[in-house]
Design a protein around this motif. Sequence first.
Motif, PDB file in Angstrom:
ATOM      1  N   THR A 255      46.786  27.202  21.501  1.00 55.78           N
ATOM      2  CA  THR A 255      45.634  26.314  21.661  1.00 55.78           C
ATOM      3  C   THR A 255      46.070  24.857  21.531  1.00 55.78           C
ATOM      4  OG1 THR A 255      45.132  26.271  19.307  1.00 55.78           O
ATOM      5  CG2 THR A 255      44.113  28.032  20.564  1.00 55.78           C
TER       6      THR A 255
ATOM      7  N   SER B 234      41.229  29.304  28.776  1.00 63.16           N
ATOM      8  CA  SER B 234      41.222  28.394  29.913  1.00 63.16           C
ATOM      9  C   SER B 234      42.045  28.965  31.063  1.00 63.16           C
ATOM     10  CB  SER B 234      41.826  27.047  29.524  1.00 63.16           C
ATOM     11  OG  SER B 234      41.297  26.567  28.312  1.00 63.16           O
TER      12      SER B 234
ATOM     13  N   GLY C 190      41.762  20.521  31.997  1.00 61.65           N
ATOM     14  CA  GLY C 190      41.097  20.671  30.701  1.00 61.65           C
ATOM     15  C   GLY C 190      41.514  21.892  29.913  1.00 61.65           C
ATOM     16  N   ALA C 191      42.747  22.374  30.114  1.00 59.91           N
ATOM     17  CA  ALA C 191      43.183  23.596  29.428  1.00 59.91           C
ATOM     18  C   ALA C 191      43.182  23.404  27.914  1.00 59.91           C
ATOM     19  CB  ALA C 191      44.572  23.988  29.912  1.00 59.91           C
ATOM     20  N   ARG C 192      42.516  24.299  27.201  1.00 62.00           N
ATOM     21  CA  ARG C 192      42.455  24.213  25.740  1.00 62.00           C
ATOM     22  C   ARG C 192      42.998  25.467  25.047  1.00 62.00           C
ATOM     23  NH1 ARG C 192      39.689  20.248  23.647  1.00 62.00           N
ATOM     24  NH2 ARG C 192      39.498  21.427  21.712  1.00 62.00           N
TER      25      ARG C 192
ATOM     26  N   ARG D 118      37.730  29.515  38.037  1.00 60.38           N
ATOM     27  CA  ARG D 118      37.106  29.584  36.722  1.00 60.38           C
ATOM     28  C   ARG D 118      38.115  29.923  35.625  1.00 60.38           C
ATOM     29  NH1 ARG D 118      34.891  33.639  33.981  1.00 60.38           N
ATOM     30  NH2 ARG D 118      35.103  35.154  35.671  1.00 60.38           N
ATOM     31  N   ILE D 119      39.014  30.861  35.908  1.00 59.62           N
ATOM     32  CA  ILE D 119      39.989  31.293  34.906  1.00 59.62           C
ATOM     33  C   ILE D 119      41.323  31.586  35.613  1.00 59.62           C
ATOM     34  CG2 ILE D 119      38.848  33.593  34.969  1.00 59.62           C
ATOM     35  CD1 ILE D 119      40.783  32.272  31.941  1.00 59.62           C
TER      36      ILE D 119
ATOM     37  N   ASP E 139      36.997  32.471  25.616  1.00 62.30           N
ATOM     38  CA  ASP E 139      37.539  31.189  25.166  1.00 62.30           C
ATOM     39  C   ASP E 139      38.728  30.716  25.994  1.00 62.30           C
ATOM     40  OD1 ASP E 139      35.805  30.898  22.857  1.00 62.30           O
ATOM     41  OD2 ASP E 139      36.922  32.577  21.990  1.00 62.30           O
TER      42      ASP E 139
ATOM     43  N   GLN F  42      50.893  23.531  29.940  1.00 64.93           N
ATOM     44  CA  GLN F  42      49.487  23.503  30.377  1.00 64.93           C
ATOM     45  C   GLN F  42      48.600  22.877  29.297  1.00 64.93           C
ATOM     46  OE1 GLN F  42      48.110  24.086  33.222  1.00 64.93           O
ATOM     47  NE2 GLN F  42      49.584  25.298  34.389  1.00 64.93           N
TER      48      GLN F  42
ATOM     49  N   VAL G 109      46.151  23.233  34.976  1.00 64.64           N
ATOM     50  CA  VAL G 109      44.794  23.768  34.832  1.00 64.64           C
ATOM     51  C   VAL G 109      43.968  22.674  34.146  1.00 64.64           C
ATOM     52  CG1 VAL G 109      43.367  25.537  33.725  1.00 64.64           C
ATOM     53  CG2 VAL G 109      45.621  26.143  34.653  1.00 64.64           C
TER      54      VAL G 109
END
Lengths: 134, 403
Positions: free
Chosen positions: B402, B298, B381-383, B339-340, B296, B369, B379
């Motif tokens: 989050t 980001s 679209g960091a969620r 990716r991460i 999950d 972030q 980053v």
Amino acid sequence: MTLAIDGWFTIGDDGTHLLGTRCADCGTVSFPPQWGFCRNPHCSGETQEETRLPRQGTVWSYTNACYAPPPPFAAAEPYTPVTLAAVELAEAGIIVLGQVKDLTVDELRVGMELRLTHGPLADGPLVWMWEAAQ
Amino acid sequence: MNTVVIGAGMHPWGKWGKPFIEYGVAAARAALADAGVSWTDVQYVVGADTIRNGYPGFIAGATFAQALGWNGARIASCYAACASGAQAIDLARTRILAGLCDVALVVGADSTPKGFFKPVGGKRPDDPDWLRFRLLGATNPAYFALYARRRMALYGSTAADFAAVKVKNAACGALNPMARYRKPVTEQEVLASPMVADPLRLMDICATSDGGAAVVLASAEFARRHGISRPVRLAAVSTVTPTFPNTTLELPAFATDSAAAVSEQAPQLRIPAPERPFRADIAHAAYEEAGLGPDDLSFAEVYDLSTALELDWMEDVGLCPPGEAEKLLRAGDTTLGGRIPVNPSGGLASFGEAIPAQAIAQVCELTWQLRGTAGARQVAGARVGLAANQGLFGHGSAVIATT
Ligand SMILES: [Zn+2]
């Protein structure tokens, strides 16, 4: 002969030995010695016996100190890098850190056998050290 | 019920030579301004202690509260080595969750001497931290080096892999105005820097820095009342201790716990390893609490006290199986745009360590972030973000935040 710390190791005719404690109730071995309460969370034991750790083990990892460590370490002058090894004593299920006598990092490998000896700190007192197991 | 981060602020890391109080107050004011909360409205102040700055350092909560001007708030001060900041956050969070306050300020700051961290002064043969210097000359980098050499032996990691971590983090740090080191470096520069503790070189090891960080935490209800829409949510704060027997040689110990007694009690296990090593436990507890997993995430902020340790951490927080961190690193997965991303802030490699401020700084980075305000190092679209660290004497923390 002055030891840099009392009760952690002993020097005898049969060589240098690390001294640990062994819980009378559960057998947990501790180094440095832990007198009194047992460190095993499942054990309420409070009686510890002195025990000698195995003298020989295999190198878990090693490094050196290329620059003289700060006080209270007594650095030799001129300074030569101190070699350190973490040695796994399989029967005791424990890894013990110590200086390495007369070996540089280039002469060490993870998994090689070392055994216990002793040697002086730069200001005189003796401390346990690892050495080549021949 | 949720605790949310409504303000984050930092004093830039560096070697400024000023009292730690100045960094802490600057960070606190920045965080309060960011939150739009007046200092006089803060109900609870937690200070993360510094042990190298005398009595005011041991009572950091009161020190910062007095410097900001006594406002009658309740206070706490805590020390948990490198996890001090996270423990301070946890104290404030639990007080908010308990309904005992609505808004709290958490501050940590440090002013550090030059060179290796030394033990606190005086002759103290009962203190293992003093003894490891006295008997072995075992500095902090010596322990980092033991882990690095072990990694090389287990997984075939190379000095060039370690250097690649520094290159990646320096590139991120160059984009972070709060970082101390803001110059990109090359693999060649790292490999040419002086050896400190074989196999680690000067540029593999994090420096000690001055710095300050602060966050303003609040109940979700308080945030709503103050018109803060979609604040960053603290989904988990883990501050678990190791489980006996801890079979890792931890800083500043002389030895591991013995696994032998446990094998007597459970003879079917010759040398029983705990279910997970300590660092993995720290992260695992946070995942459990958040109801989230490594997939999950980001991005992650991990405690790169050395370059090699970042690789260990990647595995400990579950980004890949043991021994595969180099693969992710070399594939560019952990770089910005990968990716991460790991340590998009630039990490300790770019900051150096300001102990009581560092875990709070990690949460500042999570906050920026997740708000999407991290600027050039954002980053996309960091969620979900995770921050993890470990310190001396069984301390460690993992925070998951989050959107
Ligand atoms: Zn026991």
